[in-house]
Design a protein around this motif. Structure first.
Motif, mmCIF file in Angstrom:
data_model
loop_
_atom_site.group_PDB
_atom_site.id
_atom_site.type_symbol
_atom_site.label_atom_id
_atom_site.label_comp_id
_atom_site.label_asym_id
_atom_site.label_seq_id
_atom_site.Cartn_x
_atom_site.Cartn_y
_atom_site.Cartn_z
ATOM 1 N N ARG A 87 38.572 36.203 37.246
ATOM 2 C CA ARG A 87 39.670 36.737 36.087
ATOM 3 C C ARG A 87 40.069 38.472 36.003
ATOM 4 O O ARG A 87 41.207 38.588 36.568
ATOM 5 C CB ARG A 87 39.867 36.214 35.147
ATOM 6 C CG ARG A 87 39.833 34.967 34.882
ATOM 7 C CD ARG A 87 39.825 34.081 33.641
ATOM 8 N NE ARG A 87 40.142 32.330 33.107
ATOM 9 C CZ ARG A 87 39.723 31.941 32.490
ATOM 10 N NH1 ARG A 87 39.733 32.556 31.324
ATOM 11 N NH2 ARG A 87 40.410 30.670 32.617
ATOM 12 N N PHE A 88 38.807 38.893 36.160
ATOM 13 C CA PHE A 88 38.155 40.580 36.333
ATOM 14 C C PHE A 88 38.708 41.257 37.361
ATOM 15 O O PHE A 88 39.666 42.047 37.461
ATOM 16 C CB PHE A 88 37.095 40.514 35.955
ATOM 17 C CG PHE A 88 36.915 41.870 36.153
ATOM 18 C CD1 PHE A 88 37.871 43.352 35.646
ATOM 19 C CD2 PHE A 88 35.650 42.272 37.242
ATOM 20 C CE1 PHE A 88 37.064 44.833 34.942
ATOM 21 C CE2 PHE A 88 35.642 43.747 37.233
ATOM 22 C CZ PHE A 88 36.804 45.010 36.658
ATOM 23 N N ASP A 89 38.566 40.243 38.621
ATOM 24 C CA ASP A 89 38.663 41.150 40.550
ATOM 25 C C ASP A 89 40.038 40.967 39.625
ATOM 26 O O ASP A 89 40.924 41.401 40.685
ATOM 27 C CB ASP A 89 37.921 39.687 40.724
ATOM 28 C CG ASP A 89 36.656 40.286 41.120
ATOM 29 O OD1 ASP A 89 35.302 41.172 40.575
ATOM 30 O OD2 ASP A 89 35.722 39.366 41.240
ATOM 31 N N ARG A 90 40.564 39.746 39.729
ATOM 32 C CA ARG A 90 41.983 39.681 39.979
ATOM 33 C C ARG A 90 42.338 40.277 39.438
ATOM 34 O O ARG A 90 43.947 40.832 40.039
ATOM 35 C CB ARG A 90 42.429 38.152 39.102
ATOM 36 C CG ARG A 90 44.321 38.180 39.384
ATOM 37 C CD ARG A 90 44.226 36.234 38.837
ATOM 38 N NE ARG A 90 44.660 36.492 37.757
ATOM 39 C CZ ARG A 90 44.178 35.361 37.114
ATOM 40 N NH1 ARG A 90 44.459 34.200 37.214
ATOM 41 N NH2 ARG A 90 43.389 35.833 35.834
ATOM 42 N N ASP A 91 42.443 41.173 37.871
ATOM 43 C CA ASP A 91 43.169 42.048 37.786
ATOM 44 C C ASP A 91 43.227 43.022 38.282
ATOM 45 O O ASP A 91 44.329 44.404 38.368
ATOM 46 C CB ASP A 91 43.004 42.138 36.042
ATOM 47 C CG ASP A 91 43.027 40.751 35.064
ATOM 48 O OD1 ASP A 91 44.256 40.397 35.091
ATOM 49 O OD2 ASP A 91 42.495 40.231 34.058
ATOM 50 N N MET A 92 42.148 43.420 38.590
ATOM 51 C CA MET A 92 41.374 44.776 39.551
ATOM 52 C C MET A 92 42.438 44.854 40.663
ATOM 53 O O MET A 92 43.385 46.033 41.091
ATOM 54 C CB MET A 92 39.980 44.957 39.293
ATOM 55 C CG MET A 92 39.523 44.821 38.495
ATOM 56 S SD MET A 92 39.888 46.665 37.289
ATOM 57 C CE MET A 92 41.067 45.643 35.904
ATOM 58 N N THR A 93 42.452 43.935 41.175
ATOM 59 C CA THR A 93 43.312 43.621 42.311
ATOM 60 C C THR A 93 44.620 44.294 42.320
ATOM 61 O O THR A 93 46.001 45.000 42.918
ATOM 62 C CB THR A 93 43.077 42.466 43.317
ATOM 63 O OG1 THR A 93 41.661 42.109 43.638
ATOM 64 C CG2 THR A 93 43.745 42.074 44.535
ATOM 65 N N ALA A 94 45.383 43.462 40.798
ATOM 66 C CA ALA A 94 46.889 43.527 41.024
ATOM 67 C C ALA A 94 46.599 44.970 40.517
ATOM 68 O O ALA A 94 47.895 45.514 40.493
ATOM 69 C CB ALA A 94 47.112 42.481 39.494
ATOM 70 N N LEU A 95 45.976 45.300 39.578
ATOM 71 C CA LEU A 95 46.109 47.365 39.285
ATOM 72 C C LEU A 95 45.847 48.229 40.816
ATOM 73 O O LEU A 95 45.653 49.714 40.355
ATOM 74 C CB LEU A 95 45.606 47.639 38.032
ATOM 75 C CG LEU A 95 45.712 46.901 36.923
ATOM 76 C CD1 LEU A 95 44.871 47.181 35.787
ATOM 77 C CD2 LEU A 95 47.069 47.217 36.283
ATOM 78 N N GLY A 96 46.063 47.572 41.846
ATOM 79 C CA GLY A 96 45.720 48.380 42.795
ATOM 80 C C GLY A 96 44.484 49.328 42.399
ATOM 81 O O GLY A 96 43.607 50.420 43.126
ATOM 82 N N VAL A 97 43.068 48.679 42.677
ATOM 83 C CA VAL A 97 41.764 49.112 41.914
ATOM 84 C C VAL A 97 40.775 48.704 43.139
ATOM 85 O O VAL A 97 40.861 47.246 43.291
ATOM 86 C CB VAL A 97 41.062 49.084 40.746
ATOM 87 C CG1 VAL A 97 39.302 49.419 40.434
ATOM 88 C CG2 VAL A 97 41.476 48.862 39.518
ATOM 89 N N ARG A 98 40.377 50.175 43.752
ATOM 90 C CA ARG A 98 39.731 49.151 45.001
ATOM 91 C C ARG A 98 38.678 48.680 45.108
ATOM 92 O O ARG A 98 37.747 49.147 43.941
ATOM 93 C CB ARG A 98 39.808 50.799 45.861
ATOM 94 C CG ARG A 98 38.973 50.200 47.070
ATOM 95 C CD ARG A 98 39.031 51.743 48.001
ATOM 96 N NE ARG A 98 38.088 52.065 49.688
ATOM 97 C CZ ARG A 98 38.120 52.627 50.226
ATOM 98 N NH1 ARG A 98 38.887 53.520 50.486
ATOM 99 N NH2 ARG A 98 37.275 52.527 51.082
ATOM 100 N N SER A 99 38.084 47.955 45.570
ATOM 101 C CA SER A 99 36.506 46.873 45.649
ATOM 102 C C SER A 99 35.430 47.980 45.697
ATOM 103 O O SER A 99 35.800 49.116 46.582
ATOM 104 C CB SER A 99 36.727 45.734 46.267
ATOM 105 O OG SER A 99 37.443 44.743 45.980
ATOM 106 N N PRO A 100 34.874 47.787 44.672
ATOM 107 C CA PRO A 100 33.604 49.048 45.614
ATOM 108 C C PRO A 100 32.447 49.059 46.105
ATOM 109 O O PRO A 100 32.406 46.638 46.697
ATOM 110 C CB PRO A 100 32.201 48.839 43.798
ATOM 111 C CG PRO A 100 32.930 47.042 43.508
ATOM 112 C CD PRO A 100 34.428 47.344 43.772
ATOM 113 N N ALA A 101 32.322 49.808 46.902
ATOM 114 C CA ALA A 101 30.912 49.563 48.245
ATOM 115 C C ALA A 101 30.075 48.814 47.012
ATOM 116 O O ALA A 101 29.044 47.494 48.170
ATOM 117 C CB ALA A 101 30.746 50.741 48.164
#
Length: 366
Positions: A87-101
């Motif tokens: 759920r957190f990853d889904r929210d971050m993707t929606a907000l345009g937060v790039r996945s960390p390395a």
């Protein structure tokens, strides 16, 4: 050159960023989102300068609060954490937060915490009592400039005990804690146990990015105790000082005058906001302000953010830019001055054209 917190952060080619991530026991609220969106903005500004911003964002999936939340719902901690992480990853993707390395997880770094504890014991920075390895923590108080009474109050906000009867000094904290009956535990030279909270982040940061960081990001509430002890442990191990060349302690988001927190239930969930408003509107609302300043969320502010975003889109649709290259330079200069997003957007909105398109692109508001 980027300035953070009023200090220059010169980097060449690569910047190592560590972002204190979530403890996955509930879905994401706006206070969390503000921290992670601001970290994303900092990384994007660095990349705009041609710097490879290497972001490490941890997951604290070994934690007493997580275990308690899973037990309350009749779930195993691992599976419960996995659902919350999704759920957190889904929210971050929606907000345009790039996945960390890098996204290290505490449960895969237990061995590194054991190594950290052993090294701190050997150097005398820690001592052993009844299967628990205690870190000598007076330096964390000195670093933070607070007394024991204030430290005890701040530690209590996170359910951390200050002044344990087994500790030599009230400020001492576990690097490795002896297991309690019925909880998940791992083997160590000192018996079954589990990592201390601050030691988890120290071990994950050191393992992933090495003995020093260029930028460390987290919520302002983590300044003490978490970040103070994390830095003290890392520096005691490596001798490299400072552990982080710059810190971004992102200001709290408040609701009805009180800081949003899962522990109190005083929060607004990202998913609830995104059900009614575009993600770019929420992202703009989170960053159109000084990053270190606490602020109060009001639903009406989302409408104001939407109107501001529409004006920026209209400005970006214009050809050229009033002021030409000077305007685009002013946008970049504002972002390099302590990530002054409001100033950058003011220039972008007035100049339009290339300046507006640059601001929208760097801030990922398109």
């Amino acid at each position: 050159m980027l300035h953070v917190g009023g200090s220059p952060l010169p980097v060449v080619g690569r910047a190592r960023m560590y972002v204190c991530g979530i403890t996955p026991y509930d879905t994401t609220h706006l206070g969390h989102a503000a921290t992670f969106v601001w970290a994303d903005v900092a990384a994007r500004v660095l990349r705009h300068l041609g710097v490879d911003a290497e972001v490490c964002r941890n997951v604290t999936d070994v934690d007493d609060v997580l275990d308690a939340a899973a037990a309350e719902r009749g779930a195993e901690p691992d599976s419960f954490a996995a659902v919350q992480q999704f759920r957190f990853d889904r929210d971050m993707t929606a907000l345009g937060v790039r996945s960390p390395a890098h996204e290290p997880r505490a449960h895969t770094h237990v061995g590194q915490v054991v190594t950290l504890a052993a090294a701190l014991l050997e150097s005398g920075a820690a001592y052993l009592r009844g299967g628990t390895v205690w870190f000598r923590g007076q330096g964390a108080l000195t670093r933070s400039g607070i007394g024991e009474a204030a430290a005890a109050a701040l530690a209590a906000e996170f359910g951390q005990e200050f002044g344990h009867p087994d500790a030599e000094h009230p400020a001492d904290v576990p690097v490795w804690r002896a297991a309690r009956l019925g909880e998940a535990a791992w083997p160590s030279p000192w018996g079954e146990g589990r990592p201390g909270w601050h030691a988890e982040c120290a071990a994950m940061a050191l393992t992933t990015l090495g003995p020093a960081l260029d930028l460390h990001v987290g919520g302002e509430d983590l300044r003490f105790p978490h970040h103070a002890y994390e830095a003290e442990m890392a520096e005691a191990l490596t001798g490299v000082r400072p552990f982080a060349r710059a810190w971004m302690h992102v200001g709290a988001v408040r609701l009805d005058g009180a800081r949003m927190a899962k522990s109190t239930g005083n929060l607004v969930l990202v998913s609830d906001v995104l059900a009614k408003h575009p993600a770019a509107v929420l992202r703009l609302l989170l960053v159109d302000r000084p990053w270190a300043r606490a602020w109060d969320f009001r639903p009406a502010d989302l409408d104001a953010a939407a109107a501001r975003l529409d004006r920026l889109y209209a400005a970006g649709a214009r050809g050229g830019a009033v002021g030409g290259s000077a305007a685009t330079g002013a946008v970049t200069a504002a972002l390099l001055t302590d990530l002054d997003v409001p100033a950058a957007l003011d220039v972008a909105g007035e100049a339009g054209g290339d300046a507006a398109r640059l601001a929208l692109s760097v801030l990922n508001l398109g």
